[in-house]
Design a protein around this motif. Structure first.
Motif, short mmCIF file in Angstrom:
data_model
loop_
_atom_site.label_atom_id
_atom_site.label_comp_id
_atom_site.label_asym_id
_atom_site.label_seq_id
_atom_site.Cartn_x
_atom_site.Cartn_y
_atom_site.Cartn_z
N PRO A 56 0.81 -1.22 0.00
CA PRO A 56 0.00 0.00 0.00
C PRO A 56 0.84 1.28 0.00
O PRO A 56 1.93 1.32 0.60
CB PRO A 56 -0.79 -0.10 1.31
CG PRO A 56 -0.79 -1.55 1.65
CD PRO A 56 0.51 -2.08 1.14
N VAL A 57 0.36 2.28 -0.68
CA VAL A 57 1.02 3.58 -0.72
C VAL A 57 1.12 4.11 0.72
O VAL A 57 0.18 4.01 1.50
CB VAL A 57 0.21 4.58 -1.59
CG1 VAL A 57 0.78 5.98 -1.49
CG2 VAL A 57 0.16 4.10 -3.02
N GLY A 58 2.28 4.63 1.03
CA GLY A 58 2.49 5.20 2.36
C GLY A 58 2.88 4.17 3.41
O GLY A 58 3.08 4.53 4.57
N ALA A 59 2.98 2.90 3.00
CA ALA A 59 3.38 1.87 3.96
C ALA A 59 4.84 2.10 4.35
O ALA A 59 5.64 2.64 3.59
CB ALA A 59 3.20 0.49 3.36
N ALA A 60 5.18 1.66 5.53
CA ALA A 60 6.55 1.79 6.01
C ALA A 60 7.49 0.96 5.15
O ALA A 60 7.09 -0.03 4.54
CB ALA A 60 6.63 1.31 7.46
N ASP A 61 8.75 1.39 5.10
CA ASP A 61 9.76 0.60 4.39
C ASP A 61 9.76 -0.83 4.93
O ASP A 61 9.65 -1.04 6.13
CB ASP A 61 11.15 1.21 4.58
CG ASP A 61 11.35 2.48 3.78
OD1 ASP A 61 10.57 2.72 2.84
OD2 ASP A 61 12.29 3.23 4.10
N GLY A 62 9.84 -1.77 4.01
CA GLY A 62 9.86 -3.16 4.41
C GLY A 62 8.49 -3.75 4.70
O GLY A 62 8.40 -4.88 5.17
N ALA A 63 7.43 -2.99 4.39
CA ALA A 63 6.08 -3.50 4.63
C ALA A 63 5.80 -4.69 3.73
O ALA A 63 6.36 -4.81 2.64
CB ALA A 63 5.05 -2.39 4.38
N ASP A 64 4.94 -5.56 4.18
CA ASP A 64 4.57 -6.74 3.42
C ASP A 64 3.62 -6.39 2.27
O ASP A 64 2.89 -5.40 2.31
CB ASP A 64 3.87 -7.75 4.32
CG ASP A 64 4.80 -8.43 5.30
OD1 ASP A 64 6.03 -8.34 5.11
OD2 ASP A 64 4.30 -9.05 6.25
N TYR A 65 3.64 -7.27 1.27
CA TYR A 65 2.66 -7.22 0.20
C TYR A 65 1.34 -7.77 0.74
O TYR A 65 1.34 -8.65 1.60
CB TYR A 65 3.10 -8.09 -0.98
CG TYR A 65 4.14 -7.47 -1.87
CD1 TYR A 65 3.83 -7.07 -3.16
CD2 TYR A 65 5.45 -7.30 -1.42
CE1 TYR A 65 4.79 -6.52 -3.99
CE2 TYR A 65 6.42 -6.76 -2.24
CZ TYR A 65 6.08 -6.37 -3.53
OH TYR A 65 7.03 -5.82 -4.34
#
Length: 83
Positions: free
Chosen positions: A42-51
């Motif tokens: 998702p847009v704006g997710a933290a670095d390393g966020a999961d798909y």
């Protein structure tokens, strides 16, 4: 399938093995088709966020974009064949 999320490392490995296909050829980050679903961060997710799997509306948009990207890839392949 999964618990509803895929780590970026898992997605990269799935792309490497050919089990998943990225929206844009030659990339390993971004919307990716895997197990009959589009997966994205998702847009704006933290670095390393999961798909996570895309909802119906977003999946339809990814489908439209994939058709356009494929048309561009086809034209490029045709032009490359002429050189």
């Amino acid at each position: 399938m999964t618990d509803g999320h895929l780590s970026a490392d898992v997605v990269r490995e799935l792309i490497r093995t050919g089990e998943a296909k990225p929206l844009l050829a030659g990339t390993e980050v971004g919307p990716t088709w895997y197990a009959d679903h589009w997966w994205y961060v998702p847009v704006g997710a933290a670095d390393g966020a999961d798909y996570q799997p895309a909802d119906r509306e977003l999946s339809a948009e990814f489908d439209r974009l994939r058709v356009r990207a494929q048309a561009i890839e086809d034209v490029q392949a045709e032009l490359d064949g002429r050189q």
